[in-house]
Design a protein around this motif. Structure first.
Motif, PDB file in Angstrom:
ATOM      1  N   ASP A 239       0.923  -6.827  -6.643  1.00 14.17           N
ATOM      2  CA  ASP A 239       0.511  -7.599  -5.467  1.00 14.17           C
ATOM      3  C   ASP A 239       0.570  -9.105  -5.713  1.00 14.17           C
ATOM      4  O   ASP A 239       0.234  -9.897  -4.837  1.00 14.17           O
ATOM      5  CB  ASP A 239      -0.898  -7.196  -5.019  1.00 14.17           C
ATOM      6  N   SER A 301      -7.436  -3.471  -4.273  1.00 17.52           N
ATOM      7  CA  SER A 301      -6.385  -4.322  -3.704  1.00 17.52           C
ATOM      8  C   SER A 301      -6.251  -4.106  -2.209  1.00 17.52           C
ATOM      9  O   SER A 301      -6.767  -3.140  -1.647  1.00 17.52           O
ATOM     10  CB  SER A 301      -5.039  -4.032  -4.387  1.00 17.52           C
ATOM     11  N   LEU A 303      -3.116  -3.991  -1.127  1.00 18.15           N
ATOM     12  CA  LEU A 303      -1.677  -3.714  -1.232  1.00 18.15           C
ATOM     13  C   LEU A 303      -1.346  -2.374  -0.591  1.00 18.15           C
ATOM     14  O   LEU A 303      -2.097  -1.410  -0.718  1.00 18.15           O
ATOM     15  CB  LEU A 303      -1.287  -3.678  -2.713  1.00 18.15           C
TER      16      LEU A 303
END
Length: 376
Positions: A239, A301, A303
């Motif tokens: 990421d 995350s 992501l």
């Protein structure tokens, strides 16, 4: 049902003239000539993505809402970004929560809920020194009670992330004998102790570089073991925040082809409008494209898998085919499911994604199918 994409990447090669017949959720035939009506699709069709580390999605966290509904929300949310198989991931918890998660995943497997391949227990057998946002009150050495949960045969594919500090090589061997996928992470272990775990049967590393003892000139530590052992898979969060692109490129060059896989470590914000949430005493906020605790720590995350694929092409300079395989074929091999997912082949599950390409070269998900059913 017959699908005819502009181009097909089956996990091995590209085809410009193939159609896919789907029967009962499986790929029944891949043909060049067909005489029946088909669904014409504008884009490149690729194998569905497989994410082995998914904490949440659709506004729900598996730790907080340990229900079948949460699993279905997660599948739907991540399908928007090309994921067709995932391991719902339970972050360090007490024994009651582990048992609750196992019961829910067992029900999902029994009911054949699409997209749920098993379960990932990330902790609680970690190192407090490398705990990240995991709750130190629940971090502990593995006991017979946890072993019984992990060795159940009704949970699909079971993955555990453990630290050498909290488990013995003999216990790792026991888990492996019961077909548990043992990954190492959240550890401050020395190289020699990591190697003992690998020799006992550990075959993976969880979010390479993050929350593990680092490689130095005289002390290889866990990162050194992960990079130097060709037998092991390593998950990596691409990421741009968890790992610097130059460091990620070193890992890509060090690992044999097929041993570096894309993971998201995604939290509940994926596929939702959620901007903040609480987790184990942490106030976690979405700051542009990353999740940060009030302590300043990265907290999972934000992501998604198609972004990870695009980032692989940008950061690692991988080919389109290799980036797709890092998100599909290679994780399927880690899970021991390479004949059923991670490729588009006769007999495999009809899990595939239709991608379009932007003017800047990046790809986006147009449609996603899981076992022949359109989820996005």
């Amino acid at each position: 049902m017959i699908f005819k994409p502009t181009q097909l990447f089956d996990g091995v090669q590209f085809h410009d003239d193939k159609a896919i017949r789907v029967v009962n959720g499986k790929v029944a035939e891949i043909v060049t000539y067909y005489h029946e009506p088909c669904i014409e699709l504008d884009g490149v069709m690729v194998p569905g993505f497989i994410d082995t580390q998914v904490n949440g999605g659709g506004g729900a966290l598996f730790n907080h809402e340990t229900t079948l509904e949460t699993l279905q929300k997660m599948v739907k949310a991540h399908a928007m970004f090309g994921t067709t198989s995932l391991l719902p991931t339970l972050i360090t918890s007490d024994i009651a929560k582990l048992q609750e998660a196992a019961e829910i995943v067992s029900k999902a497997i029994k009911q054949e809920i699409p997209g749920i391949a098993g379960v990932h227990f990330e902790g609680p057998h970690l190192s407090i020194v490398k705990k990240g946002i995991h709750n130190s009150q629940h971090i502990r050495k593995i006991t017979e009670d946890e072993l019984k949960i992990y060795c159940r045969n009704d949970l699909g594919k079971v993955m555990v992330t453990v630290a050498p500090e909290s488990i013995s090589p003999a216990q790792i061997s026991y888990l492996v004998e019961h077909e548990v996928i043992v990954c190492l992470g959240h550890s401050n272990a020395e190289y020699e102790d990591v190697v003992k775990c690998i020799e006992a049967g550990a075959i993976g590393f969880t979010h390479l570089f993050n929350a593990m003892s680092q490689l130095t000139s005289r002390d290889p530590n866990m990162v050194g073991a992960a990079l130097s052992d060709d037998r092991c898979w390593t998950g990596i969060i691409l990421d741009g925040h968890h790992v610097h692109p130059a460091v990620a490129k070193v890992a890509y060059r060090a690992k044999p082809k097929g041993k570096l896989i894309l993971v998201t470590d995604a939290m509940s914000t994926i596929g939702s409008q959620q901007q903040a949430f609480h987790f184990d005493g942490h106030q976690i906020s979405l700051a542009q494209d990353k999740l940060v605790s009030h302590t300043g720590q990265l907290a999972g995350s934000a992501l998604d898998m198609i972004s990870a694929v695009n980032n692989s092409r940008k950061m690692l300079n991988t080919s389109f085919a290799e980036s797709i395989n890092m998100a599909s074929r290679y994780p399927a091999q880690l899970l021991g499911l390479a004949t059923s997912i991670g490729q588009i082949a006769v007999g495999a599950d009809a899990n595939f994604v239709l991608l379009g390409q932007e003017s800047n070269g990046e790809y986006h998900v147009k449609n996603t199918w899981i076992q022949g059913e359109q989820f996005y």
